[in-house]
Design a protein around this motif. Structure first.
Motif, mmCIF file in Angstrom:
data_model
loop_
_atom_site.group_PDB
_atom_site.id
_atom_site.type_symbol
_atom_site.label_atom_id
_atom_site.label_comp_id
_atom_site.label_asym_id
_atom_site.label_seq_id
_atom_site.Cartn_x
_atom_site.Cartn_y
_atom_site.Cartn_z
ATOM 1 N N GLU A 1 -5.136 11.365 -5.176
ATOM 2 C CA GLU A 1 -4.668 10.056 -4.764
ATOM 3 C C GLU A 1 -3.957 10.151 -3.420
ATOM 4 O OE1 GLU A 1 -1.722 8.444 -7.350
ATOM 5 O OE2 GLU A 1 -0.387 10.168 -7.196
ATOM 6 N N LYS A 2 -3.951 9.033 -2.696
ATOM 7 C CA LYS A 2 -3.255 8.995 -1.409
ATOM 8 C C LYS A 2 -1.753 8.863 -1.651
ATOM 9 C CE LYS A 2 -5.188 5.544 0.658
ATOM 10 N NZ LYS A 2 -5.499 4.556 1.719
ATOM 11 N N LYS A 3 -0.986 9.642 -0.909
ATOM 12 C CA LYS A 3 0.464 9.551 -1.012
ATOM 13 C C LYS A 3 1.077 9.680 0.371
ATOM 14 C CE LYS A 3 4.510 11.495 -3.346
ATOM 15 N NZ LYS A 3 5.013 12.525 -4.279
ATOM 16 N N ASN A 4 2.078 8.873 0.615
ATOM 17 C CA ASN A 4 2.788 8.963 1.884
ATOM 18 C C ASN A 4 3.905 9.986 1.743
ATOM 19 O OD1 ASN A 4 1.830 6.744 3.890
ATOM 20 N ND2 ASN A 4 1.796 5.789 1.873
ATOM 21 N N SER B 1 6.372 9.041 7.802
ATOM 22 C CA SER B 1 5.622 9.737 6.763
ATOM 23 C C SER B 1 4.174 9.905 7.196
ATOM 24 C CB SER B 1 5.683 8.973 5.439
ATOM 25 O OG SER B 1 5.101 7.683 5.577
ATOM 26 N N ASP B 2 3.468 10.769 6.495
ATOM 27 C CA ASP B 2 2.047 11.006 6.739
ATOM 28 C C ASP B 2 1.288 10.819 5.438
ATOM 29 O OD1 ASP B 2 2.166 11.911 9.558
ATOM 30 O OD2 ASP B 2 3.307 13.576 8.711
ATOM 31 N N ILE B 3 0.086 10.291 5.533
ATOM 32 C CA ILE B 3 -0.750 10.104 4.347
ATOM 33 C C ILE B 3 -1.447 11.423 4.015
ATOM 34 C CG2 ILE B 3 -2.740 8.919 3.367
ATOM 35 C CD1 ILE B 3 -2.036 6.509 5.066
ATOM 36 N N GLN B 4 -1.271 11.877 2.796
ATOM 37 C CA GLN B 4 -1.919 13.104 2.334
ATOM 38 C C GLN B 4 -2.596 12.848 0.995
ATOM 39 O OE1 GLN B 4 0.799 16.422 2.230
ATOM 40 N NE2 GLN B 4 1.520 16.093 4.318
ATOM 41 N N MET B 5 -3.644 13.628 0.721
ATOM 42 C CA MET B 5 -4.329 13.542 -0.556
ATOM 43 C C MET B 5 -3.652 14.511 -1.525
ATOM 44 S SD MET B 5 -6.457 11.168 -0.058
ATOM 45 C CE MET B 5 -7.330 11.266 -1.634
ATOM 46 N N ASP C 1 0.838 -1.206 0.000
ATOM 47 C CA ASP C 1 0.000 0.000 0.000
ATOM 48 C C ASP C 1 0.872 1.254 0.000
ATOM 49 O OD1 ASP C 1 -2.347 1.406 -0.113
ATOM 50 O OD2 ASP C 1 -2.755 1.317 2.032
ATOM 51 N N ASN C 2 1.981 1.177 -0.738
ATOM 52 C CA ASN C 2 2.914 2.290 -0.946
ATOM 53 C C ASN C 2 3.721 2.670 0.294
ATOM 54 O OD1 ASN C 2 4.041 3.977 -2.942
ATOM 55 N ND2 ASN C 2 2.917 5.745 -2.190
ATOM 56 N N VAL C 3 3.701 1.825 1.330
ATOM 57 C CA VAL C 3 4.497 2.073 2.531
ATOM 58 C C VAL C 3 5.488 0.919 2.710
ATOM 59 C CG1 VAL C 3 4.478 2.378 5.031
ATOM 60 C CG2 VAL C 3 2.647 3.362 3.651
ATOM 61 N N PRO C 4 6.794 1.213 2.839
ATOM 62 C CA PRO C 4 7.765 0.131 2.993
ATOM 63 C C PRO C 4 7.671 -0.540 4.361
ATOM 64 C CG PRO C 4 8.850 2.267 3.184
ATOM 65 C CD PRO C 4 7.439 2.545 2.788
ATOM 66 N N ILE C 5 7.615 -1.864 4.354
ATOM 67 C CA ILE C 5 7.646 -2.596 5.617
ATOM 68 C C ILE C 5 9.092 -2.684 6.095
ATOM 69 C CG2 ILE C 5 5.576 -3.945 5.155
ATOM 70 C CD1 ILE C 5 7.393 -6.269 4.287
#
Length: 209
Positions: free
Chosen positions: A156-159, A143-147, A88-92
């Motif tokens: 779109e959602k972006k970290n 990071s923070d999720i922003q539109m 979901d676009n976030v690195p584990i």
């Protein structure tokens, strides 16, 4: 130290959301993780993959997992090959879950705080910038999720990076050497400031590890 401890990894920063009651819900299940690590020797028993969710002190939900492998070498190989895989676009982040590693993380030994990071830098790039100095236990760029608005008018959602990160070495002496050698250094063409982690100044991303 038991075989289970030395062959288990902690998986941080899994995709998570809240349900209608405000409770945290993981966006992936244990079967997904089994598929992701299937070629790396995950133990076949049902309890070998465990996903947990919690609400942090800041009120945000988070999800993490423990995965047990057939042996220590398989766990180390899994970290080397799949660390920072994006879900979901976030690195584990993958960290050994043995007692020694947990103690180092909790005590913040060898932990560096890096300021003024390029907002587009990937956590894997930050890891690589410090990797020559010794074994890195954990590397994270909060990071923070922003539109974000796209050129076509949709969103779109972006970290979005907060502009700082953490790099924690297994050996504190390696952290000191990195801080000395990289003083006044630039990463991705941007000058950065490197400090020892201070619990009172910066929140440890592994507080709940």
């Amino acid at each position: 130290m038991s075989q289970a401890q030395t062959s288990t990894i902690y998986v941080a920063d899994l995709p998570v959301s809240k349900d209608s009651n405000g409770q945290p819900v993981s966006q992936i299940d244990d079967e997904f993780l089994r598929q992701l690590f299937q070629d790396l020797g995950v133990v076949q028993s049902p309890e070998a993959v465990t996903i947990k969710t919690k609400i942090g002190r800041n009120g945000n939900p988070y999800a993490y997992a423990f995965i047990r492998f057939e042996n220590h070498d398989s766990a180390v190989k899994a970290i080397a090959e799949l660390n920072y895989t994006k879900l979901d676009n976030v690195p584990i982040r993958l960290i050994l879950a043995d007692k020694e590693t947990k103690m180092i993380v909790r005590n913040n030994q060898g932990n560096l705080f890096i300021k003024n990071l390029d907002p587009d830098i990937e956590v894997s790039q930050l890891h690589d910038a410090f990797a020559n100095f010794g074994e890195i236990i954990s590397c994270k760029i909060p990071s923070d999720i922003q539109m974000i608005s796209k050129p076509d008018g949709t969103k779109e959602k972006k970290n979005v990076s907060r502009g700082y990160g953490y790099v924690q070495f297994r050996n504190p002496d390696d952290a000191k050497q990195a801080m000395t050698d990289l003083k006044d250094a630039s990463i991705n063409g941007r000058p950065v400031e490197i400090q020892p982690f201070c619990r009172r100044q910066h929140q440890n991303p592994e507080t709940n590890y």
